[in-house]
Design an enzyme around this catalytic site. Structure first.
Site, PDB file in Angstrom:
ATOM      1  CG  ASN A 132      -0.262  -5.601   8.198  1.00 21.99           C
ATOM      2  OD1 ASN A 132      -1.416  -5.885   8.479  1.00 21.99           O
ATOM      3  ND2 ASN A 132       0.059  -4.508   7.533  1.00 21.99           N
TER       4      ASN A 132
ATOM      5  CG  ASN B 267       2.672  -2.326   8.380  1.00 25.17           C
ATOM      6  OD1 ASN B 267       2.695  -3.299   7.629  1.00 25.17           O
ATOM      7  ND2 ASN B 267       1.885  -1.300   8.139  1.00 25.17           N
TER       8      ASN B 267
ATOM      9  CG  HIS C 231      -6.118  -4.144   6.248  1.00 20.21           C
ATOM     10  ND1 HIS C 231      -6.500  -5.440   5.948  1.00 20.21           N
ATOM     11  CD2 HIS C 231      -4.903  -3.974   5.666  1.00 20.21           C
ATOM     12  CE1 HIS C 231      -5.565  -6.015   5.226  1.00 20.21           C
ATOM     13  NE2 HIS C 231      -4.576  -5.165   5.037  1.00 20.21           N
ATOM     14  CD1 TRP C 232      -2.951  -1.406   8.512  1.00 16.69           C
ATOM     15  CD2 TRP C 232      -3.404   0.722   9.011  1.00 16.69           C
ATOM     16  NE1 TRP C 232      -2.533  -0.630   7.458  1.00 16.69           N
ATOM     17  CE2 TRP C 232      -2.791   0.674   7.739  1.00 16.69           C
ATOM     18  CE3 TRP C 232      -3.775   1.965   9.537  1.00 16.69           C
ATOM     19  CZ2 TRP C 232      -2.553   1.814   6.978  1.00 16.69           C
ATOM     20  CZ3 TRP C 232      -3.541   3.103   8.785  1.00 16.69           C
ATOM     21  CH2 TRP C 232      -2.930   3.024   7.526  1.00 16.69           C
TER      22      TRP C 232
ATOM     23  NE  ARG D  65       1.346   4.522   5.754  1.00 19.25           N
ATOM     24  CZ  ARG D  65       0.932   3.289   5.490  1.00 19.25           C
ATOM     25  NH1 ARG D  65       0.703   2.912   4.259  1.00 19.25           N
ATOM     26  NH2 ARG D  65       0.789   2.413   6.462  1.00 19.25           N
TER      27      ARG D  65
ATOM     28  N   GLY E 162       0.810  -1.208   0.000  1.00 18.32           N
ATOM     29  CA  GLY E 162       0.000   0.000   0.000  1.00 18.32           C
ATOM     30  C   GLY E 162       0.842   1.255   0.000  1.00 18.32           C
TER      31      GLY E 162
END
Length: 290
Positions: free
Chosen positions: A108, A51, A269-270, A185, A43
């Protein structure tokens, strides 16, 4: 190992690198004890550090924690090719270069798939395996999922709003998508080399080609091989995951012989970020269980 900002900052500033037959890989190394390898997802703007930095102090109190930065995501060099295939090929040379014979793995999303691949091909080198979403296949939900579609749209045409839309799909609590996270990001996700690597994986043409290849008679789907994982496996999932919906867990839960599943409510998702305390408790209990 102190759970302090000073500890985390010290580790972050100690990015290491090691030469392997596959190329130079960069990584973080913290803590003492049995080796625990962290494998990050994919991503825009992802890194292993981003992460796992939040949970590192907890696990470094019990394990030697290695966070591997996969090639092509902006920290380790880009080795070319499909980033997921390259990631799968990086783990064994990395461990060999460090003379690590046996590891537990926390992976992950994409990193979970890489961990499964390692476990299948190296059953004598894997202890326990923990995955965080991202594996299996859609059973009831449509595919590709909302989160994957948003990821594809950003990769094709990277705008700040598309990045924000994708980040919002990653979490249940959108307050976690802060200006700091967006800026962090955005900077890496729009780096030309990192973006080129992402397009080899999530560009619409590349994604369609990968799906067609995986559906061919000669290439078994990844979920069709999961029965070959002999390691004790903990599947962790956010109940509200919009990238890899919860129904994706059904096949790995049923076909991995020694698998158990833990689902975190009010979590996307995390899971290691959004359900941090619960994730640490569940995973640490699993890894230290006799």
């Amino acid at each position: 190992m102190p759970n302090t900002p000073e500890f985390t900052e010290h580790v972050e500033n100690d990015l290491r690198e090691i030469a392997t037959p596959a190329g130079v890989l960069r990584y973080y190394d913290a803590g003492d004890g049995p080796t625990l390898l962290f494998l990050h997802g994919s991503g825009p703007g992802v890194t292993g550090w981003r992460n796992f930095r939040g949970i590192l102090p907890t696990f470094a109190a019990h394990f030697r924690c290695l966070i591997l930065e996969f090639p092509g995501f902006g920290v380790s060099d880009d080795f070319g090719g499909h980033p997921m295939i390259t990631a799968q090929g990086a783990v064994t040379p990395f461990l060999d270069a460090l003379s690590v014979d046996r590891v537990d793995i926390v992976g992950n999303s994409m990193g979970g798939g890489v961990g499964i691949n390692f476990a299948i091909h190296n059953p004598d080198r894997i202890g326990k395996l923990v995955t965080i979403g991202g594996i299996g296949t859609n059973v009831f939900s449509p595919g590709p999922s909302e989160g994957i579609r948003l990821l594809q749209e950003f990769t094709e045409d990277p705008t700040r709003q598309r990045l924000v839309d994708w980040l919002n799909s990653m979490v249940y609590d959108q307050a976690l998508v802060t200006d700091q996270l967006i800026e962090e990001r955005w900077k890496l996700a729009t780096d030309p080399r990192t973006l080129a690597s992402a397009r080899r994986m999530y560009g619409k043409a590349a994604f369609a080609q990968m799906m067609a290849m995986m559906k061919s008679a000669d290439v078994p789907m990844p979920w069709a091989l999961m029965h070959k994982v002999s390691a004790e496996t903990l599947l962790t999932w956010g109940r509200d995951d919009r990238v890899s919906p919860l129904d994706m867990a059904l096949i790995p839960m049923r076909t991995i012989p020694n698998a158990e599943l833990h689902v975190f409510p009010n979590c996307g998702h995390w899971a290691m970020i959004e359900a941090k305390a619960a994730f640490e408790s569940v995973v640490l209990g699993f890894l230290t269980r006799s």
